[in-house]
Design a protein around this motif. Structure first.
Motif, PDB file in Angstrom:
ATOM      1  N   ALA A 266       0.805  -1.229   0.000  1.00 61.40           N
ATOM      2  CA  ALA A 266       0.000   0.000   0.000  1.00 61.40           C
ATOM      3  C   ALA A 266       0.838   1.280   0.000  1.00 61.40           C
ATOM      4  CB  ALA A 266      -0.964   0.002   1.177  1.00 61.40           C
TER       5      ALA A 266
ATOM      6  N   ALA B 296      -0.567   3.048  -3.165  1.00 54.91           N
ATOM      7  CA  ALA B 296      -1.530   4.118  -2.896  1.00 54.91           C
ATOM      8  C   ALA B 296      -0.937   5.487  -3.177  1.00 54.91           C
ATOM      9  CB  ALA B 296      -2.009   4.038  -1.448  1.00 54.91           C
TER      10      ALA B 296
ATOM     11  N   HIS C 281      -4.169  -8.680  -6.950  1.00 55.53           N
ATOM     12  CA  HIS C 281      -5.003  -7.486  -7.093  1.00 55.53           C
ATOM     13  C   HIS C 281      -6.463  -7.921  -7.211  1.00 55.53           C
ATOM     14  CE1 HIS C 281      -1.793  -4.361  -7.930  1.00 55.53           C
ATOM     15  NE2 HIS C 281      -1.118  -5.495  -7.895  1.00 55.53           N
TER      16      HIS C 281
ATOM     17  N   ALA D  83      -2.576  -5.163  -0.249  1.00 56.11           N
ATOM     18  CA  ALA D  83      -2.513  -3.722   0.030  1.00 56.11           C
ATOM     19  C   ALA D  83      -3.552  -3.346   1.073  1.00 56.11           C
ATOM     20  CB  ALA D  83      -2.739  -2.909  -1.243  1.00 56.11           C
TER      21      ALA D  83
ATOM     22  N   SER E 241      -6.074  -0.550  -1.226  1.00 54.95           N
ATOM     23  CA  SER E 241      -5.716   0.721  -1.849  1.00 54.95           C
ATOM     24  C   SER E 241      -4.792   0.540  -3.042  1.00 54.95           C
ATOM     25  CB  SER E 241      -5.051   1.641  -0.812  1.00 54.95           C
ATOM     26  OG  SER E 241      -3.918   1.010  -0.248  1.00 54.95           O
ATOM     27  N   GLY E 242      -4.723   1.595  -3.862  1.00 58.99           N
ATOM     28  CA  GLY E 242      -3.778   1.620  -4.969  1.00 58.99           C
ATOM     29  C   GLY E 242      -4.370   2.126  -6.254  1.00 58.99           C
ATOM     30  N   ALA E 243      -3.503   2.710  -7.058  1.00 61.00           N
ATOM     31  CA  ALA E 243      -3.882   3.201  -8.383  1.00 61.00           C
ATOM     32  C   ALA E 243      -2.603   3.377  -9.188  1.00 61.00           C
ATOM     33  CB  ALA E 243      -4.636   4.529  -8.285  1.00 61.00           C
TER      34      ALA E 243
ATOM     35  N   GLY F 189      -6.290  -1.563  -7.328  1.00 60.08           N
ATOM     36  CA  GLY F 189      -5.771  -1.733  -5.982  1.00 60.08           C
ATOM     37  C   GLY F 189      -5.446  -3.177  -5.665  1.00 60.08           C
TER      38      GLY F 189
ATOM     39  N   CYS G 125      -7.280  -6.523  -0.356  1.00 58.00           N
ATOM     40  CA  CYS G 125      -7.287  -5.879   0.949  1.00 58.00           C
ATOM     41  C   CYS G 125      -6.541  -6.726   1.994  1.00 58.00           C
ATOM     42  CB  CYS G 125      -8.735  -5.671   1.353  1.00 58.00           C
ATOM     43  SG  CYS G 125      -8.959  -4.784   2.870  1.00 58.00           S
TER      44      CYS G 125
END
Length: 321
Positions: A10, A14, A204, A228, A232-234, A244, A247
C-alpha cells in the motif's frame, strides 16, 4: 498449512497516485510494521517527473522505524534507482519488468529485451551491496492491454531471468485477470523454476477474485503473498482505474479463519486501514474494517465496533413476527 508472510504494498501503490505528506507515508509504514507486517513495499525510486507522489522515497526510508526482522523494500526502474535504493538502506529492490511487450513500452519506454539488458547491468551493481535484487513480472496473468496469459506465455521471459541469475520474482496479477485455477497453474509452473522462498504472488482485486486467489495460493503452499492495506492503490497514468491490491486486513482475517499463521495483529491492522482510508479521502475498500473481525470470544463481541446494530425500536413479540 504453511505460515504465510504478507508483504504490504500500500505505501507504494496508494501514494504513487493519491496525494499524501511525507509524515503520512512514514506513519503508514510504521503502522504496518507495528501491526506485525514483516515486509513492506515502502516506495519507488523512479523518475519524480513521472511519479511525483514518490519523489520523497529517500526521506521516507530515512525516517521509518526499522524493527528487527522487517524487510523494507522498493521498486526500481533502472541502475540509477537501484543505487538510490542501496544508499537509502532498502533491503530489497524490485525491477519493474512487464510480461507484456506493449505495456512494457507504455510503462517504462523500453521493450522487454531492453529491460532485461538493463536488469543485467543492475545485477552487477547489486552484487555485494547487501540488497536483494528481484523483479516484478507485471501483468503475469494478462492485461492491462492484452488478453489472459498462462505459463507458456511467460516462460520465455522467465528463462531469460534464469540466465541472468535473477530468481526472486513477483508474479503480479496486476489487472485481476486470474481466478484460482490460473493461480494454481502458474504457481505450479513457477516453482519448477525457482524456489518458493524466492517467489511472491501479488494479488489485485480489480475483478473481485482477489480473496479467492489468496486462499488458493495458501492452499498450494505459497509463502509470500502481496496485498494492500484497505484495498488501496492506483496507477499514476490511470488514476481512475480499479487496480488496488487485495485488501490486507480481509486477507489476514481469511487466512486466520483457515488456520494459517501470518503473525499479524488483526485489530491493529484494522485500525491502520481505517486511518489510511481517512488519508485517502474515503477511497479505501474492504469489509473487515467496517464490520469488525470475526469475534474469538464473548468479550470480543462486546468490544468490537459493529458495522450496523440490530436494534428494534421496540422488541417485537412472537405474535407480531
Amino acid at each position: 498449512m504453511s505460515p504465510v508472510r504478507i508483504r504490504d504494498i500500500a505505501p507504494r501503490l496508494a501514494f504513487q497516485a493519491f496525494p499524501a505528506t511525507t509524515e503520512q507515508k512514514v506513519e503508514l509504514v510504521d503502522r504496518l510494521t507495528g501491526a506485525g507486517v514483516r515486509a513492506v513495499e515502502v516506495s519507488s525510486f523512479v523518475n519524480p517527473r513521472l511519479v511525483p507522489g514518490l519523489a520523497d522515497a529517500a526521506e521516507v526510508f530515512a525516517r521509518v522505524k526499522r524493527p528487527d526482522g522487517v524487510s523494507l523494500e522498493c521498486c526500481v526502474a533502472n541502475e540509477r534507482g537501484l543505487r538510490q535504493a542501496i544508499d537509502a538502506g532498502a533491503h530489497a529492490a524490485w525491477f519493474l519488468l512487464a510480461a507484456d511487450e506493449q505495456f512494457s513500452r507504455l510503462n517504462t519506454g523500453r521493450s522487454i529485451d531492453e529491460s532485461l539488458a538493463e536488469l543485467e547491468r543492475m545485477r552487477t551493481v547489486a552484487d555485494g551491496s547487501g540488497i536483494t535484487l528481484g523483479t516484478y513480472l507485471i501483468a503475469t496473468f494478462g492485461g492491462p492491454v492484452g488478453t489472459p496469459r498462462g505459463p507458456d506465455d511467460v516462460h520465455p521471459v522467465a528463462e531469460r531471468l534464469l540466465s541472468l541469475g535473477i530468481r526472486d520474482w513477483i508474479l503480479a496479477d496486476s489487472c485481476g485477470y486470474a481466478a484460482p485455477p490460473q493461480v494454481a497453474e502458474m504457481l505450479d509452473w513457477a516453482t519448477r523454476l525457482t524456489s518458493l522462498e524466492q517467489l511472491h504472488l501479488q494479488v489485485h482485486d480489480s475483478r473481485g477474485m482477489g480473496l479467492a486467489n489468496v486462499a488458493e495460493a495458501a492452499r498450494v503452499g505459497m509463502r509470500n503473498i502481496d496485498t494492500a492495506l484497505a484495498g488501496s492503490g492506483a496507477h499514476p497514468a490511470s488514476p481512475g482505474a480499479l487496480v488496488g491490491g487485495t485488501c490486507t486486513e480481509d486477507a489476514v482475517q481469511m487466512l486466520e479463519r483457515m488456520g494459517i499463521d501470518t503473525g499479524i495483529n488483526l485489530p491493529a491492522l484494522i485500525d491502520a486501514a481505517n486511518w489510511l482510508d481517512g488519508v485517502l479521502g474515503g477511497a479505501g475498500l474492504g469489509f473487515v474494517r467496517r464490520s469488525g473481525a470475526v469475534p474469538r470470544s464473548s468479550g470480543d463481541i462486546a468490544r468490537q465496533a459493529q458495522g450496523g446494530r440490530f436494534d428494534w425500536a421496540a422488541t417485537p413479540s412472537a405474535g407480531e413476527i
